[in-house]
Structures are given as structure tokens and as C-alpha cells.
Design an enzyme around this catalytic site. Sequence first.
Site, PDB file in Angstrom:
ATOM      1  N   SER A 116       4.741   2.261   8.080  1.00 45.87           N
ATOM      2  CA  SER A 116       4.410   1.127   7.212  1.00 45.87           C
ATOM      3  C   SER A 116       5.623   0.719   6.389  1.00 45.87           C
ATOM      4  CB  SER A 116       3.255   1.488   6.279  1.00 45.87           C
ATOM      5  OG  SER A 116       2.065   1.668   7.004  1.00 45.87           O
TER       6      SER A 116
ATOM      7  N   ASP B 107       0.038  -7.571   1.030  1.00 48.64           N
ATOM      8  CA  ASP B 107       0.476  -6.217   1.344  1.00 48.64           C
ATOM      9  C   ASP B 107       2.003  -6.145   1.447  1.00 48.64           C
ATOM     10  OD1 ASP B 107       0.121  -3.507   1.721  1.00 48.64           O
ATOM     11  OD2 ASP B 107      -0.066  -3.663   3.881  1.00 48.64           O
TER      12      ASP B 107
ATOM     13  N   HIS C 189       0.813  -1.211   0.000  1.00 48.57           N
ATOM     14  CA  HIS C 189       0.000   0.000   0.000  1.00 48.57           C
ATOM     15  C   HIS C 189       0.853   1.271   0.000  1.00 48.57           C
ATOM     16  CE1 HIS C 189       0.487  -0.322   4.489  1.00 48.57           C
ATOM     17  NE2 HIS C 189       0.563   0.987   4.386  1.00 48.57           N
TER      18      HIS C 189
END
Length: 495
Positions: A241, A166, A136
Site C-alpha cells: 500500500s 485514501d 490508511h
Amino acid sequence: MRARRLPFVLLFAIMAFAAAPVVRQALAEETKTDPGLSDVLTDLLHGVEGENATSGPDKRVPFGREEVQLSFAPLVKQTAPAVVNVYASQTAKVTSPFDGDPFFEEFFGRSQPRAQSSLGSGVLVDPTGVVVTNYHVIKDADRVKVATADGREFDSKVLLKDETLDLAVLKITSDKPFPVIAIGDSDALEVGDLLLAIGNPFGVGQTTTSGIVSALARSHIGVSDSSFFIQTDAAINPGNSGGALINMGGQLVGINTAIYSRSGGSIGIGFAIPSNMVRAFADAAKAGLDFFERPYIGAEFEAVTPQIAESLGMEKPTGALVSSVEATGPAAKAGLKPGDVVLQLNGKPVESIEALDYRMATLSIGTTANFAVLTKGQQAAMDIALERAPEGMKAAEVTLHGRSPFSGAKVAELSPRLAQRLGLRTDIKGVTVVDINRDSPAADFGFQPGDIVREVNGTTIDTAATLELAAKTDTRWWRFTVERGGQILRQVLRY
């Protein structure tokens, strides 16, 4: 009489106070030569006796000022240089109600593309410049740049990406080897183990936070439900992230992925993708694969509900229920049947479908796995070969053109291998959308890769050629049925 004893009491207290440092020094020297004495004294001071006094030599609570003052600084110096910042940018298409009208375009001009960017983190796992981050972070990006901890910036190439996991792997190049973090064994983690999270939260710069393993095997958190997640209370915020979650040995045990938050900031509930999955994914990228292949056994599974568990005589709902078996697949050859329940894989428990998916994905194609199965009320062991998903009768991918809502979509007939690539069940048949041209009618109408076209204007779609012919129909009215994520969507429109 009491007055005469007082000087002796004071003298004894003064001598004891003076002798305390000597005793502490002697105890320290004794500890170096005989750790058992320190352990015994620690247990006595904690009020613990017997064989269960300590939980083991590797894990115990800190004791003494010296241990309380221990620092993570050496560990951070060792690992932080391998954590990078990832900058992704894309040009977004902006539409205007005045586009196409010569009168209004003369005054207002045509709408211009708008640049969008995102910020995340990544981890160097190979000295040649292989970087692991989250999907993402780089989703739909036209350009991805990587900035290392020493201030250098590199343009990167996307080697592999997978939305269902992901995860994404990038490649940067330099004439010198990059610092790396060794990938550890995430299955060795236990709840309560100390962890460090390193990343770039909110774009403020590289930041390190500490915490523990709060839970293991978390799923259904809304990010990547085909995976197993490590839950930690180490502060993870937007921008973290793709960053590193490391253990006290300086090994990578997870890639920070998501947080549970109502405000957007950390509230102590963060999630990371286990390093065993990261290792398998990075190996696939370094091998040059165009998508992450999972081992194929020719079987599909569903959750074991309390009702199913009761009907099978199970004490609790656990495992993965076999819903279908391909007649010529490896599972059928090994004796697996619909209605069986997989309880263990290579000696490790399978609590759910997510657990089975995770453990299967970390195994290598071409090997054999041992399944512990509940069949007809009895437990049995089966060795099942892990094969590459078959291509089937693969037809060429077809890009649709003409004046139809499907124009710009690339379609093909499903095979187990293509279904795996698109994140679909390998037993599904039909014609699916493989790719979408971003500036096409198909993209404007919301078609997505993985959509299965079932019917167009009354014609059942069973081959790519049938859909190509239906898309060329000379009509302004379109009625079609699409299957997406197991749901049937019906649409009628004029175009």
C-alpha cells in the site's frame, strides 16, 4: 538412380545449414537499415497480411529469442530508489475494568497505553522530499518514519491527508536531493499495457512484480469510492500500500492501494489510485492547503439507473444525473438544471458519478470546464466556471465541554467549503462534528467527524450555539438524533 541423387540432397542440406547464420546476420543488418523488411517477415511468419498486420510500432508481441530475453532490470534500477518504506506508530488507549477502583489498582495496577504500528510503502515525487502514500497507512499515527532504499531513515511531517481519496503526503528533509519518479498521465493507459508494482509486501523488503492493466475506471471496491481505480494483475500484497505502479516509460501511473483477496495474499486483482489524482493531491500539499479542495460548481449528482435512462430515452444507463443546483452557483449561471445528465467533461466520457468526481477533482480551481449534457432529450455543450467552495456565513468552531456525551467534540455550522472538507454533500445544512478529542466522552460514545447533530433532548439543533447550550443541560438522560452518511441514528442513554 535414387542412390546417385542422395549425395546431392545431403550436400544441399549441408550448404543450407552452413548458410543459415549468414542469412540471419544479413536479416539483422537489413533490419537496422530498413525496419520494414523485418515487419513484413514477422507478419508473414505469423500468417498475417494487409494493413491490419500490426497494432502499431509502439505495441506488439515479442518476436525472436532476443526480445523474449529482454529484462525489466534497467527500469527497476531507474525507479526503485524513489520507492520508500513508511512506518507509522501510535499509542492506543487501553481500558481496564479495574481502572478507577483503588483496591484493584493496588494489586493489578492501572492499564498502560499500548504501542501499535503499521507498515506500508511510499513514493518520492519531488527531490525536496515529498512522499505520497496511502491515508490508511498513516491513519491516527502519532509518529511516521520513512526509510529510503539506501537504508536511511527520516522522521516525516504529514503535509496533507484525505480519507475519502485514501491519499497522504509526507515531507522528509535532507541536505541532498532525493531520487524521484516522474508522474505520468494515467488517462493514457490502456487495458493490456505492461506495468511494474514496487513496494514492501509483508515487510520482507523492497519487491518488484510485473503485470498488465487488467481494467480501468473501477469503483465501489470498498476503499475509496470517490475515486477511479486502475486494476492490475501485478502481485500486490499487504505492505505494498502506497507503493509505485509504473509504466514502461518509468513514469508513475498509480499508487497501489488495495487488493481483492479472501486469504490476505495476492490473487491477481489489485487496485491503484490513478496518477492524475495523485498529481493534483501532491500539488495541493505543496501549496500548503489544509485540505484537498475540489472545484465547486454548485450542483449535486446521482446515479443514472436503467429506469431513469429509459425514461430519458437513453440507450443505456450512463453519465451523472443532476439532482440539485444551487441558484447562485456557477452551474446555474451556465444553464445546468435538475434532470440534466452530464455525459462528457472536457471531451472525456463520464460513465458514472465516480467518473465525474474523479475528473472534476483533477481540474484546477479558477479554470473553466466544458460539459456535454443531455437536456430535454437534446445534447448541449456548457462552459462552467470551476470555483472555490464558498465559506457561507461561517461561525466559529466550538468545542463542547461539561458532563454530556458531546464533551470533547468540536462542532460548527455547515458551509459548502466545510462540507467539502468533511466529504459531505455541499448542499447539506446543519451543525456537524468537525473534530474529536481522542480521550474524551465524545470519542468513547463513537462520535465521528462529519456527524450532523439534528436533535438533543427534544431541541432541534440548527446552530452551534444551540448545541452548546443543549450539551450543558443538567441531566443524566440523553436522547439525541445524529445523521451519518445519509442515515439517521437515534440514541437514548444514561450518562
